[in-house]
Design a protein around this motif. Sequence first.
Motif, short mmCIF file in Angstrom:
data_model
loop_
_atom_site.label_atom_id
_atom_site.label_comp_id
_atom_site.label_asym_id
_atom_site.label_seq_id
_atom_site.Cartn_x
_atom_site.Cartn_y
_atom_site.Cartn_z
N TYR A 3 -33.73 -11.29 -14.89
CA TYR A 3 -33.74 -11.75 -15.86
C TYR A 3 -34.52 -12.96 -15.95
CZ TYR A 3 -30.32 -15.40 -15.38
OH TYR A 3 -29.61 -16.29 -14.78
N THR A 6 -36.47 -17.49 -22.28
CA THR A 6 -37.63 -17.81 -23.11
C THR A 6 -37.20 -18.86 -24.23
OG1 THR A 6 -37.43 -16.25 -24.91
CG2 THR A 6 -38.80 -15.44 -22.94
N CYS A 11 -34.86 -12.17 -21.68
CA CYS A 11 -35.57 -10.84 -21.14
C CYS A 11 -34.73 -10.44 -19.97
CB CYS A 11 -36.92 -10.88 -21.10
SG CYS A 11 -37.89 -11.51 -22.54
N LEU A 18 -36.98 -3.06 -20.16
CA LEU A 18 -36.96 -4.29 -20.64
C LEU A 18 -36.36 -4.70 -21.91
CD1 LEU A 18 -37.99 -7.09 -19.66
CD2 LEU A 18 -40.24 -6.73 -20.87
N ILE A 20 -35.45 -7.34 -24.59
CA ILE A 20 -35.86 -8.52 -25.04
C ILE A 20 -34.85 -8.89 -26.30
CG2 ILE A 20 -37.77 -9.80 -26.19
CD1 ILE A 20 -39.60 -7.85 -24.96
N GLN A 22 -33.93 -12.02 -28.92
CA GLN A 22 -34.31 -13.63 -29.51
C GLN A 22 -33.35 -13.72 -30.55
OE1 GLN A 22 -38.50 -12.79 -30.54
NE2 GLN A 22 -39.08 -13.22 -28.43
N THR A 106 -35.79 -2.89 -26.97
CA THR A 106 -35.75 -2.54 -25.59
C THR A 106 -37.07 -1.65 -25.60
OG1 THR A 106 -33.49 -2.15 -25.61
CG2 THR A 106 -34.66 -1.17 -23.94
N LEU A 141 -44.14 -13.98 -26.00
CA LEU A 141 -42.90 -14.21 -25.65
C LEU A 141 -43.62 -16.13 -25.28
CD1 LEU A 141 -41.26 -11.98 -23.30
CD2 LEU A 141 -40.44 -12.53 -25.56
#
Length: 168
Positions: A3, A6, A11, A18, A20, A22, A106, A141
């Motif tokens: 991982y 950001t 992530c 992957l 992500i 936020q 994802t 990102l």
Amino acid sequence: MQYFKTDKGTCTLTDGSLLIEQRWRTWIIRGIQYEKWWFILLFIGFGLMGIAIIGSGHFTVADLLKVSKLFGQLVLLILLLALPLVLFGMIKNPPTIRGSLSSERTIPIEVISGVTVKKVIFTHSIQIHYRDDGTTKTVPLTFLPHMDEERKRAVDIFRRNDIPLNIE
């Protein structure tokens, strides 16, 4: 599990995909962690603004509400003191907000066509390009200026997993 952080989240690369994440709360917390002096200046600025407004006597809440001058100044002082406390409370115990302020995505590794690392004015940006329904989409990102180690970790993770990199 690999991982990297950001400015707005995390992530995670696991099991061929992957993830992500936020969150707006993470953006505020990372801002405080990495850019403390901006938040200190913001807090001092609110205090000085309150002193200047109340001390000048030219613009008070009382003028807007047509109420006594002392009442207006007290209301303004309470609002200026409460604002940082409310913001701090929202950071510690945030309301559950979905939609544009928080997201989770994802992306399977096999659809990622490449990653672009760019240097922007004060920081770096990573753009993940992937294929979805015959079109190429991009997920941007960003990193805060002092998150250079996280950017290097991200580049290393993409390299180790044979994801094409374009460093500009």
